[in-house]
Design a protein around this motif. Structure first.
Motif, PDB file in Angstrom:
ATOM      1  N   LYS A   7     -13.902  40.197   1.087  1.00  0.00           N
ATOM      2  CA  LYS A   7     -15.356  40.373   1.137  1.00  0.00           C
ATOM      3  C   LYS A   7     -15.925  40.218  -0.267  1.00  0.00           C
ATOM      4  N   VAL A   8     -16.955  39.383  -0.392  1.00  0.00           N
ATOM      5  CA  VAL A   8     -17.606  39.179  -1.686  1.00  0.00           C
ATOM      6  C   VAL A   8     -19.120  39.206  -1.515  1.00  0.00           C
ATOM      7  N   ILE A   9     -19.769  39.504  -2.621  1.00  0.00           N
ATOM      8  CA  ILE A   9     -21.218  39.369  -2.717  1.00  0.00           C
ATOM      9  C   ILE A   9     -21.472  38.474  -3.920  1.00  0.00           C
ATOM     10  N   VAL A  10     -22.082  37.333  -3.654  1.00  0.00           N
ATOM     11  CA  VAL A  10     -22.382  36.371  -4.708  1.00  0.00           C
ATOM     12  C   VAL A  10     -23.803  36.609  -5.185  1.00  0.00           C
ATOM     13  N   ARG A  11     -23.943  36.906  -6.473  1.00  0.00           N
ATOM     14  CA  ARG A  11     -25.269  37.110  -7.070  1.00  0.00           C
ATOM     15  C   ARG A  11     -25.585  35.866  -7.888  1.00  0.00           C
ATOM     16  N   ARG A  12     -26.720  35.225  -7.541  1.00  0.00           N
ATOM     17  CA  ARG A  12     -27.117  34.009  -8.243  1.00  0.00           C
ATOM     18  C   ARG A  12     -28.229  34.306  -9.244  1.00  0.00           C
ATOM     19  N   VAL A  17     -28.927  37.200  -3.214  1.00  0.00           N
ATOM     20  CA  VAL A  17     -27.584  37.731  -3.030  1.00  0.00           C
ATOM     21  C   VAL A  17     -27.041  37.172  -1.725  1.00  0.00           C
ATOM     22  N   LEU A  18     -25.815  36.636  -1.771  1.00  0.00           N
ATOM     23  CA  LEU A  18     -25.201  36.046  -0.585  1.00  0.00           C
ATOM     24  C   LEU A  18     -23.902  36.764  -0.256  1.00  0.00           C
ATOM     25  N   SER A  33     -18.440  15.660 -11.634  1.00  0.00           N
ATOM     26  CA  SER A  33     -19.074  16.582 -12.572  1.00  0.00           C
ATOM     27  C   SER A  33     -19.576  17.853 -11.888  1.00  0.00           C
ATOM     28  N   LEU A  34     -19.476  17.926 -10.569  1.00  0.00           N
ATOM     29  CA  LEU A  34     -19.918  19.107  -9.820  1.00  0.00           C
ATOM     30  C   LEU A  34     -18.792  20.126  -9.708  1.00  0.00           C
ATOM     31  N   VAL A  35     -19.091  21.350 -10.049  1.00  0.00           N
ATOM     32  CA  VAL A  35     -18.150  22.455  -9.888  1.00  0.00           C
ATOM     33  C   VAL A  35     -18.754  23.391  -8.860  1.00  0.00           C
ATOM     34  N   GLN A  36     -18.039  23.562  -7.746  1.00  0.00           N
ATOM     35  CA  GLN A  36     -18.603  24.317  -6.629  1.00  0.00           C
ATOM     36  C   GLN A  36     -17.662  25.399  -6.136  1.00  0.00           C
ATOM     37  N   VAL A  37     -18.268  26.336  -5.425  1.00  0.00           N
ATOM     38  CA  VAL A  37     -17.551  27.389  -4.723  1.00  0.00           C
ATOM     39  C   VAL A  37     -17.934  27.269  -3.256  1.00  0.00           C
ATOM     40  N   ASP A  38     -16.939  27.249  -2.374  1.00  0.00           N
ATOM     41  CA  ASP A  38     -17.199  27.181  -0.941  1.00  0.00           C
ATOM     42  C   ASP A  38     -17.144  28.587  -0.361  1.00  0.00           C
ATOM     43  N   LEU A  39     -18.313  29.164  -0.098  1.00  0.00           N
ATOM     44  CA  LEU A  39     -18.429  30.521   0.425  1.00  0.00           C
ATOM     45  C   LEU A  39     -18.450  30.463   1.947  1.00  0.00           C
ATOM     46  N   LEU A  40     -17.593  31.252   2.570  1.00  0.00           N
ATOM     47  CA  LEU A  40     -17.614  31.396   4.020  1.00  0.00           C
ATOM     48  C   LEU A  40     -18.600  32.521   4.330  1.00  0.00           C
ATOM     49  N   ASN A  41     -19.776  32.164   4.891  1.00  0.00           N
ATOM     50  CA  ASN A  41     -20.804  33.186   5.113  1.00  0.00           C
ATOM     51  C   ASN A  41     -20.486  34.013   6.358  1.00  0.00           C
ATOM     52  N   LEU A  42     -21.327  34.981   6.644  1.00  0.00           N
ATOM     53  CA  LEU A  42     -21.055  35.915   7.731  1.00  0.00           C
ATOM     54  C   LEU A  42     -21.153  35.284   9.114  1.00  0.00           C
ATOM     55  N   LEU A  49     -21.774  26.277  -3.050  1.00  0.00           N
ATOM     56  CA  LEU A  49     -22.634  26.818  -4.092  1.00  0.00           C
ATOM     57  C   LEU A  49     -22.216  26.249  -5.434  1.00  0.00           C
ATOM     58  N   SER A  50     -23.186  25.864  -6.236  1.00  0.00           N
ATOM     59  CA  SER A  50     -22.894  25.375  -7.580  1.00  0.00           C
ATOM     60  C   SER A  50     -22.475  26.546  -8.457  1.00  0.00           C
ATOM     61  N   LEU A  51     -21.385  26.389  -9.186  1.00  0.00           N
ATOM     62  CA  LEU A  51     -20.892  27.463 -10.044  1.00  0.00           C
ATOM     63  C   LEU A  51     -21.867  27.755 -11.174  1.00  0.00           C
TER      64      LEU A  51
END
Length: 182
Positions: A7-12, A17-18, A33-42, A49-51
């Protein structure tokens, strides 16, 4: 993605907050050149998401979705006194100017995760809170300070079991006419 999702909470930086799920490590994906995070949402969808837009990722016990301001329940952002746990006591200053202190591992995992994930893992000041671990991307930091290296106290050297004569005893034993009592 890894099988074990936490479980994570991503603060941008945009202020939103995601909540969602991420593996413990190696979740940053680079495409050109894109650095991303693939968040599995609820709802079970993968959200890229762009890092560069992420301020921090908090690994939490509960999502606390009713709290829209501080769902991480990260009340203390600095240590009140010197930490007791082993590690590197670090202070991170974000692009927004606020700061966060935490403990980072003082072993090779610090280097490997920093290189692989383009960021830093910290243990927050209050380990009893909802937030167990925090990932801070390098792009979110403007300053990183090492405050202290916390180690375990060194053990005392054992005293030798065989008594060796001290300098005082050998001094008087070598004078003529003096005999040592046995």
């Amino acid at each position: 993605m890894s099988i074990a999702q936490k479980k994570v909470i991503v603060r941008r930086f945009a202020g939103d907050v995601l909540p969602g799920y991420l593996p413990v490590g190696a979740f940053v994906r680079t495409e050109g050149s894109l650095v991303q995070v693939d968040l599995l949402n609820l709802s079970g969808r993968i959200v890229p998401l762009s890092l560069h837009d992420i301020k921090m990722i908090s690994y939490v016990r509960d999502f606390n979705l009713t709290d829209t301001i501080n769902p991480e329940r990260l009340l203390r952002r600095t240590f009140l006194a010197r930490p007791r746990t082993e590690g590197l006591w670090l202070r991170v200053v974000f692009r927004t100017g606020d700061l966060l202190e935490g403990l980072a591992a003082s072993d090779l995992t610090l280097l490997s995760t920093t290189i692989e994930d383009a960021g830093l893992y910290l243990t927050p000041p209050d380990t009893r809170s909802n937030t167990q671990r925090i990932f801070v991307p390098r792009s979110a930091m403007t300053d990183l300070q090492l405050l202290a290296v916390i180690t375990t106290p060194s053990r005392k050297k054992p005293t030798p079991s065989v008594e060796e004569p001290t300098l005082q005893e050998t001094l008087f034993a070598t004078l003529p006419g003096n005999s040592r009592p046995n």
